[in-house]
Design a protein around this motif. Structure first.
Motif, PDB file in Angstrom:
ATOM      1  N   PHE A  65     -27.971 -84.245 -10.177  1.00  0.00           N
ATOM      2  CA  PHE A  65     -26.810 -85.121 -10.297  1.00  0.00           C
ATOM      3  C   PHE A  65     -27.056 -86.290 -11.255  1.00  0.00           C
ATOM      4  CE2 PHE A  65     -25.246 -82.673  -6.910  1.00  0.00           C
ATOM      5  CZ  PHE A  65     -23.916 -82.988  -6.682  1.00  0.00           C
ATOM      6  N   PHE A  66     -25.951 -86.827 -11.757  1.00  0.00           N
ATOM      7  CA  PHE A  66     -25.841 -88.051 -12.544  1.00  0.00           C
ATOM      8  C   PHE A  66     -26.362 -87.900 -13.975  1.00  0.00           C
ATOM      9  CE2 PHE A  66     -26.232 -90.469  -8.243  1.00  0.00           C
ATOM     10  CZ  PHE A  66     -25.045 -89.915  -7.827  1.00  0.00           C
ATOM     11  N   SER A  67     -26.834 -88.981 -14.576  1.00  0.00           N
ATOM     12  CA  SER A  67     -27.044 -89.059 -16.026  1.00  0.00           C
ATOM     13  C   SER A  67     -27.912 -87.948 -16.603  1.00  0.00           C
ATOM     14  CB  SER A  67     -27.657 -90.421 -16.389  1.00  0.00           C
ATOM     15  OG  SER A  67     -26.792 -91.458 -16.036  1.00  0.00           O
ATOM     16  N   PHE A  68     -29.050 -87.657 -15.970  1.00  0.00           N
ATOM     17  CA  PHE A  68     -29.957 -86.626 -16.459  1.00  0.00           C
ATOM     18  C   PHE A  68     -29.772 -85.308 -15.713  1.00  0.00           C
ATOM     19  CE2 PHE A  68     -32.913 -90.267 -17.774  1.00  0.00           C
ATOM     20  CZ  PHE A  68     -32.482 -90.221 -19.079  1.00  0.00           C
ATOM     21  N   GLY A  69     -28.650 -85.170 -15.030  1.00  0.00           N
ATOM     22  CA  GLY A  69     -28.426 -84.003 -14.185  1.00  0.00           C
ATOM     23  C   GLY A  69     -27.746 -82.855 -14.915  1.00  0.00           C
ATOM     24  N   GLU A  89     -32.801 -86.760  -3.191  1.00  0.00           N
ATOM     25  CA  GLU A  89     -33.692 -85.953  -4.034  1.00  0.00           C
ATOM     26  C   GLU A  89     -32.934 -85.171  -5.111  1.00  0.00           C
ATOM     27  OE1 GLU A  89     -33.098 -83.461  -0.182  1.00  0.00           O
ATOM     28  OE2 GLU A  89     -33.385 -85.577  -0.729  1.00  0.00           O
ATOM     29  N   LEU A  90     -31.604 -85.108  -5.025  1.00  0.00           N
ATOM     30  CA  LEU A  90     -30.815 -84.405  -6.042  1.00  0.00           C
ATOM     31  C   LEU A  90     -30.429 -85.311  -7.218  1.00  0.00           C
ATOM     32  CD1 LEU A  90     -28.462 -82.117  -3.920  1.00  0.00           C
ATOM     33  CD2 LEU A  90     -30.726 -81.619  -4.861  1.00  0.00           C
ATOM     34  N   LEU A 107     -31.184 -98.013 -18.524  1.00  0.00           N
ATOM     35  CA  LEU A 107     -30.986 -96.872 -17.625  1.00  0.00           C
ATOM     36  C   LEU A 107     -30.270 -97.317 -16.352  1.00  0.00           C
ATOM     37  CD1 LEU A 107     -34.433 -95.053 -17.919  1.00  0.00           C
ATOM     38  CD2 LEU A 107     -32.285 -94.456 -19.033  1.00  0.00           C
ATOM     39  N   PRO A 108     -29.437 -96.456 -15.786  1.00  0.00           N
ATOM     40  CA  PRO A 108     -28.745 -96.808 -14.539  1.00  0.00           C
ATOM     41  C   PRO A 108     -29.737 -97.096 -13.406  1.00  0.00           C
ATOM     42  CG  PRO A 108     -27.812 -94.830 -15.539  1.00  0.00           C
ATOM     43  CD  PRO A 108     -29.070 -95.128 -16.279  1.00  0.00           C
ATOM     44  N   PRO A 109     -29.348 -97.908 -12.429  1.00  0.00           N
ATOM     45  CA  PRO A 109     -30.275 -98.315 -11.362  1.00  0.00           C
ATOM     46  C   PRO A 109     -30.763 -97.175 -10.480  1.00  0.00           C
ATOM     47  CG  PRO A 109     -28.028 -99.066 -10.907  1.00  0.00           C
ATOM     48  CD  PRO A 109     -28.043 -98.570 -12.310  1.00  0.00           C
ATOM     49  N   TYR A 110     -30.035 -96.038 -10.464  1.00  0.00           N
ATOM     50  CA  TYR A 110     -30.487 -94.921  -9.623  1.00  0.00           C
ATOM     51  C   TYR A 110     -31.610 -94.121 -10.288  1.00  0.00           C
ATOM     52  CZ  TYR A 110     -26.738 -92.882 -12.503  1.00  0.00           C
ATOM     53  OH  TYR A 110     -25.912 -92.535 -13.550  1.00  0.00           O
ATOM     54  N   GLY A 166     -18.307-101.074 -16.731  1.00  0.00           N
ATOM     55  CA  GLY A 166     -17.146-100.948 -15.863  1.00  0.00           C
ATOM     56  C   GLY A 166     -16.876 -99.521 -15.445  1.00  0.00           C
ATOM     57  N   THR A 167     -17.236 -98.567 -16.311  1.00  0.00           N
ATOM     58  CA  THR A 167     -17.053 -97.152 -16.003  1.00  0.00           C
ATOM     59  C   THR A 167     -17.851 -96.754 -14.761  1.00  0.00           C
ATOM     60  OG1 THR A 167     -16.794 -96.692 -18.349  1.00  0.00           O
ATOM     61  CG2 THR A 167     -17.289 -94.822 -16.959  1.00  0.00           C
ATOM     62  N   PHE A 168     -18.997 -97.421 -14.565  1.00  0.00           N
ATOM     63  CA  PHE A 168     -19.913 -97.004 -13.505  1.00  0.00           C
ATOM     64  C   PHE A 168     -19.908 -97.939 -12.302  1.00  0.00           C
ATOM     65  CE2 PHE A 168     -21.477 -95.642 -17.632  1.00  0.00           C
ATOM     66  CZ  PHE A 168     -21.568 -94.281 -17.419  1.00  0.00           C
TER      67      PHE A 168
END
Length: 341
Positions: free
Chosen positions: A331-335, A13-14, A150-153, A209-211
């Motif tokens: 967390f992550f891209s929109f965090g 959820e974070l 967009l990333p898969p998460y 590759g970064t991700f």
């Protein structure tokens, strides 16, 4: 060094599923990279930690709408292409799903035939080299038919695809956003300039590759994919003057950080150049030029959390991440963001 040393428990959820209404209203964890002392702020407070004469280095790459959904000629089977790296005018290295439909010689159509593709060879790690056929300008066709990668998460639909671009994005070529920069607004950047902080731009086109997850057990055995970078003469001169005057070079994001550390010589000076970098920064690395770092919160066991740990220490960073989880940071891209000073 074991990859599992960089694991932390992250409740699902974070993981931020959408950007905040205002970019600079995200939370900011300020961490002293040497002592580990933590402060909890709002991102627009970053201006209070920047001094006149400091230099903020931003990555002005722009994300391509690099996700193409189409079908196989003949069978009509659905296919998804993700453009990774341009090889020449009409050929790209791509990630294809499902790969079993994309054998050499296979042909695909997108947008009622406005764009066609043929697999010409196999690339590294199952990627495909694809040649496209189209009328007009490829970037314009891609803008009409492509979707933001967009990333898969991130499971939720992004209504405004400009929210996955920085406000200063300019040079199109990335398969993913340099997400630390997503927190800046034009107004905040203007306030930072008025305080006497130099703002300069490098370009690093972010590849997947970064991700990609680290699949080796030992950190040192992981190989990074190469990414294209540009450093202009004007940017290099301002950065060098900043170092000479004893002020700080502050990298916005791991992509700016990697670009600077690739280009800098042992004296911490940079020069105008372009090239490809596969630099992998993990604990033990000695930084040559970057003095402070603005970054988002990254995946467990990722190359990005390893870079951030190298900039401070593994103990300080893992403690900060655990505090971020306990305080329900996004967390992550929109965090939310971290400032290592």
């Amino acid at each position: 060094m074991d990859v599992k040393d960089f694991y932390f428990h992250l409740p699902e959820e974070l993981i931020a599923q959408h950007p905040l209404e205002r970019r600079d209203e995200s939370r900011l964890m300020v961490v002293d990279k040497n002592t580990g002392v933590i402060e909890h702020k709002i991102f627009k407070d970053i201006i209070n930690y920047l001094d006149a004469g400091d230099c903020l280095v931003l990555n002005n790459t722009r994300v391509m709408p690099a996700r193409l959904i189409g079908e196989k000629e003949g069978s009509g089977g659905k296919i998804e292409f993700l453009l990774l790296k341009r090889i020449d005018k009409n050929s790209w290295e791509t990630l294809v799903k499902p790969g079993k439909r994309a054998k050499i010689g296979s042909k695909f159509v997108f947008g009622n035939g406005e764009l066609k593709a043929e697999v010409t060879e196999m690339g590294e790690e199952g990627n495909r080299i694809v040649r496209f056929d189209y009328e007009g300008i490829f970037e314009e066709v891609l803008d009409r038919l492509g979707q933001m990668p967009l990333p898969p998460y991130i499971k939720e639909r992004l209504e405004d695809r400009e929210r996955y671009q920085t406000v200063y994005s300019k040079e199109i070529g990335s398969a993913a956003a340099p997400t630390a920069g997503l927190h800046f607004t034009d107004e905040l950047l203007e306030r930072i300039k008025k305080k006497g902080i130099n703002i300069v731009f490098v370009t690093l086109h972010v590849g997947l590759g970064t991700f990609r997850p680290v699949k080796t057990e030992k950190v040192e055995e992981h190989l990074m994919h190469s990414e294209y970078y540009v450093m202009t003469k004007e940017t290099a001169e301002i950065i060098n003057k900043t170092k000479e005057s004893g002020k700080r070079v502050i990298a916005v994001g791991t992509t700016s950080n990697r670009t600077l550390e690739t280009i800098a010589d042992e004296q911490g000076r940079v020069r105008e150049q372009t090239g490809w970098t596969d630099i992998f920064i993990y604990p033990g690395y000695k930084f040559k030029i970057v003095d402070a770092l603005i970054t988002n919160f990254h995946l467990p066991e990722s190359t990005l959390i390893m870079l951030v740990s190298a900039f401070s220490s593994k103990e300080i960073i893992m403690n900060a991440y655990n505090e971020a989880v306990n305080n329900k940071y996004r967390f992550f891209s929109f965090g939310d963001a971290m400032f290592l000073k």
